[in-house]
Design a protein around this motif. Structure first.
Motif, mmCIF file in Angstrom:
data_model
loop_
_atom_site.group_PDB
_atom_site.id
_atom_site.type_symbol
_atom_site.label_atom_id
_atom_site.label_comp_id
_atom_site.label_asym_id
_atom_site.label_seq_id
_atom_site.Cartn_x
_atom_site.Cartn_y
_atom_site.Cartn_z
ATOM 1 N N ILE A 1 0.836 -1.205 0.000
ATOM 2 C CA ILE A 1 0.000 0.000 0.000
ATOM 3 C C ILE A 1 0.871 1.255 0.000
ATOM 4 C CG2 ILE A 1 -1.732 1.322 1.276
ATOM 5 C CD1 ILE A 1 -2.757 -1.423 2.344
ATOM 6 N N ASN A 2 1.885 1.280 0.862
ATOM 7 C CA ASN A 2 2.749 2.467 0.929
ATOM 8 C C ASN A 2 3.486 2.706 -0.379
ATOM 9 O OD1 ASN A 2 2.537 3.754 3.580
ATOM 10 N ND2 ASN A 2 3.220 1.793 4.397
ATOM 11 N N GLU A 3 3.896 1.625 -1.064
ATOM 12 C CA GLU A 3 4.566 1.782 -2.354
ATOM 13 C C GLU A 3 3.601 2.279 -3.428
ATOM 14 O OE1 GLU A 3 7.988 -1.729 -1.925
ATOM 15 O OE2 GLU A 3 6.311 -1.973 -3.315
ATOM 16 N N TYR A 4 2.344 1.880 -3.317
ATOM 17 C CA TYR A 4 1.366 2.188 -4.363
ATOM 18 C C TYR A 4 0.733 3.568 -4.190
ATOM 19 C CZ TYR A 4 -1.951 0.925 -8.033
ATOM 20 O OH TYR A 4 -2.653 0.866 -9.213
ATOM 21 N N VAL A 5 0.805 4.112 -2.979
ATOM 22 C CA VAL A 5 0.116 5.377 -2.689
ATOM 23 C C VAL A 5 0.468 6.500 -3.677
ATOM 24 C CG1 VAL A 5 0.096 7.299 -1.030
ATOM 25 C CG2 VAL A 5 -0.555 5.022 -0.300
#
Length: 240
Positions: free
Chosen positions: A144-148
């Motif tokens: 999720i953090n990479e995709y934000v």
């Protein structure tokens, strides 16, 4: 979930002499983005059979689809978007144009870790299963953090393309705002869907036979062997 408090609809009003074509908005919509992960909830009272039955067919759980496995633990972590939208209007007294001026986009992540109660008397196995499921949560958070940043960019490009909507009769103001909000919410969900697809693919790399063998080796005698699982499957009569 789309929340539309009425005061936000009436943030600004402009009056024009005559409104036949909607003007361009002064600026692109402003986006406030938040990612709000919660700490995992642990449930350790459900038996393995109940976990397997409850989660079968749930594509967002990490239950193994191979029929040999008994469910020692699993993790569920719904990713849920929430939108708060603010609209502004331009009107000439009889017609009105509407545009989205601000959106607050919150991404919720609420993980639950289930550990079958059969593991509780087995100290090593319980620990290994717990760490395995926590690895699923860590993978979710990393994904999720990479995709934000990508999600934010796609969101901004979509919102910039909306422009001013209308003109509509003044009497349709609230109806049109509700319809716009509904359509925007619908359009944003596939953007979040891409994140969920990426997350699902990464989670599938954790539940493998190789990983099961490795984790089993950490607790000699506490996990059934691959051979035992295969024999049990062979001895089980097929379901009608």
């Amino acid at each position: 979930m789309v929340l539309l408090p009425l005061p936000l609809f009436l943030a600004k009003m402009y009056t024009l002499a005559q409104l036949t074509v909607c003007p361009l908005p002064d600026a692109a919509p402003h986006v406030d983005f938040q990612f709000l992960p919660e700490k995992p909830i642990y449930i350790t009272e459900a038996p393995s059979a109940a976990l397997g039955a409850a989660m079968k067919g749930n594509v967002d759980s990490t239950i193994a689809t191979d029929s040999r496995w008994k469910v020692g633990g699993l993790e569920e972590g719904p990713i849920e978007p929430e939108f708060h939208m603010q609209f502004e209007t331009v009107n000439d007294g009889s017609s009105i144009c509407i545009f989205l001026s601000n959106i607050q986009f919150t991404l919720h992540y609420r993980p639950t870790i289930f550990i079958a109660k059969e593991n509780k008397p087995l100290e090593c196995r319980f620990k290994v299963v717990k760490l395995h499921e926590e690895r699923h949560v860590a993978t979710d958070l990393k994904t999720i953090n990479e995709y934000v940043p990508k999600l934010q960019m796609e969101l901004l490009w979509y919102l910039r393309s909306l422009g001013m909507q209308g003109p509509f009769p003044m009497s349709q103001r609230d109806t049109q705002i509700q319809e716009m909000a509904k359509n925007i919410g619908k359009a944003l969900r596939p953007i979040v869907g891409k994140l969920i697809d990426t997350r699902r693919a990464r989670q599938g790399m954790i539940d493998t036979v190789e990983n099961y063998k490795h984790e089993s080796s950490l607790c000699p005698g506490e996990f059934p062997s691959i051979e035992e699982l295969e024999k049990e499957e062979a001895d089980t009569p097929p379901k009608p």
